[in-house]
Design a protein around this motif. Sequence first.
Motif, PDB file in Angstrom:
ATOM      1  N   ASP A 274       0.868  -1.186   0.000  1.00 36.87           N
ATOM      2  CA  ASP A 274       0.000   0.000   0.000  1.00 36.87           C
ATOM      3  C   ASP A 274       0.895   1.222   0.000  1.00 36.87           C
ATOM      4  O   ASP A 274       1.479   1.563   1.025  1.00 36.87           O
ATOM      5  CB  ASP A 274      -0.921  -0.052   1.232  1.00 36.87           C
ATOM      6  N   HIS A 359      -3.270   1.876   9.161  1.00 41.31           N
ATOM      7  CA  HIS A 359      -4.123   0.698   9.296  1.00 41.31           C
ATOM      8  C   HIS A 359      -3.235  -0.535   9.215  1.00 41.31           C
ATOM      9  O   HIS A 359      -2.131  -0.473   8.667  1.00 41.31           O
ATOM     10  CB  HIS A 359      -5.234   0.662   8.241  1.00 41.31           C
ATOM     11  N   GLU A 384       0.341   7.025   6.714  1.00 44.80           N
ATOM     12  CA  GLU A 384      -0.098   7.761   5.533  1.00 44.80           C
ATOM     13  C   GLU A 384      -0.750   9.103   5.841  1.00 44.80           C
ATOM     14  O   GLU A 384      -1.915   9.316   5.549  1.00 44.80           O
ATOM     15  CB  GLU A 384      -1.046   6.895   4.698  1.00 44.80           C
ATOM     16  N   GLU A 399       2.717   7.651   1.819  1.00 48.51           N
ATOM     17  CA  GLU A 399       2.390   6.428   2.548  1.00 48.51           C
ATOM     18  C   GLU A 399       3.457   5.358   2.350  1.00 48.51           C
ATOM     19  O   GLU A 399       3.830   5.051   1.216  1.00 48.51           O
ATOM     20  CB  GLU A 399       1.049   5.874   2.037  1.00 48.51           C
TER      21      GLU A 399
HETATM   22 MN   LIG Z   1      -3.452   2.792   3.031  1.00 46.45          MN
END
Ligand SMILES: [Mn+2]
Length: 430
Positions: A274, A359, A384, A399
Motif C-alpha cells: 500500500d 491501518h 499515511e 504512505e
Molecule cells: Mn493505506
Amino acid sequence: MKYHTIDSNLFVKNRNKFIAQMKPNSVAIFNSNDIYPVSADSSLPFAQHRDIFYLSGIDQEESILLLFPDAPYENQREMLFLKETNEHIAIWEGAKLNKEQAFTTSGIKTVYWLQNFEKVLAELMTYSDTIYINTNEHYRAEVETETREARFVKWWKNKYPAHTVAKSNPILQRIRSVKEPEEIALIQEACNITDKAFRRILPFVKPGVMEYEIEAEMIHEFVRNRSKGFAYTPIIASGNSANVLHYIENNKACNDGELILMDTAAEYANYSSDLTRTIPVSGRYSPRQKAVYNAVLRVKNEATKMLTPGTLWKQYHIEVGQIMTSELLGLGLLDKADVQNEDPEWPAYKKYFMHGTSHHMGLDTHDYGILTEPMKANMVFTVEPGIYIPAEGFGIRIEDDIVVQETGEPFNLMKNIPIEVDEIETLMNA
Ligand SMILES: [Mn+2]
C-alpha cells in the motif's frame, strides 16, 4: 498462480496458532470465496477468501478447510474438501489441485472431494460439541452480498442446532495481525514490485499525460513481475482530484503545474502492499508544493517512530494529530486561535487531514487487527498522513508500509522507494 510456490510450513504454523485458541472438542470450518458472476456466462476474476488461504495456502474456488484438533482419529484432525479433478476435467476446465498437490500446498494429508463433505461432517458432528463459525467482523466491512462463507454458516447452524457456537473471527484478527517472517517476505516482494512500477512511471510522466496512462504503465510492470495486479482500486488523482479521497476514475489529463497523488500498489501471492506518492506533473515541485510536501514527510517520519510494541492506537492518533497541527501552523494553514478554540472531538487539523494515519496491512490491504489492543512486534502498518488544500488546487499524501520491531527502529518495507523531493525530481528529469 503467477506467484512462486510458498513453503507449506507457513500454513502449518498458521493452523497451529488457530488450533491453540480453540475450545475442547470443537470443529472450525473455512470456505473459499465464490466466483462472482457478471452476466451471461462471464464472471469476475477469482479472489480467494483470505482466511482459508492463510490457514491452508489453497487458492482455489469451492474449497473447504476443516479443523478438529480433538478428533478421535488422527486423519480427522485437519481435512480439505476440494472440487473434484481428473484428466477429463483437467482438459475441459483447466487444471485444479489433485490430492497430492493439495498436500504439497497445505501440508494437509486428508483430502476429500467436495461431494463427500456432508457425509464426513455428519460423523464428526457426533464427536464434537462446539462449532467455530467465521463471520466477518472487520471494522470497515460493509458486505451486501452473501458470501459462500456466510451461506455455509447459515446452513451449518441450522443443520446442527444442538452445538454450541463460537467465533473464529477474533482468533483470526489476533493471529493474522502478527506476521510470520515468511509473510513479511511476501509483503516485501509486493513492495518491491510496487517500487519497480513507481520508478517506471517517474520519467514517463509529462504534462498532458492521462491518469489512465500512468495506471497502464503500472499494471504492465506489476504483471510482468508475477503480480495479479493492483492490491486495491488505484487512485491516480491529478490537481484537485487529490482532494477527493476515494477518487478512482483516473480519466483526466495531468496538467503542467499540478501534482498527481498516486495511491497505487501491487499485490503478490494475495499479500498487499500500500503505497502513496505525490509527484509534480512538470518534474519540479513549486516552492509552496515543496513546503507542504516536506511537512507531510516530517509527519510521516515522526509517526513511523511511534509504531513500537505497546503503542495504543487511540493515543498514537492523538500524538500524530499534535505533530500535524504544528506543521499546519508552520504552513499558515491554521492559526493559534483555530487551535485554541478547537473541538476536541474534531480537532482543527482535521480540516486538512481528515482520515486516519495508519491501518493494519497484510493479506487484506486494510488487514485484521484489534485496534483496542496494544501494538506488537511483527505487526505491519501503513503510515499515511496527508494535507489536502482544495483552495490551492492540490492534495499531498505520502504512505509507506512499516513492520513493528521487538526492539529498535520500526522497519520500513518501502525504504527503497523514492520519497525525497530531490530524488523524485532527479528521476523524473532523467
Ligand atoms: Mn493505506
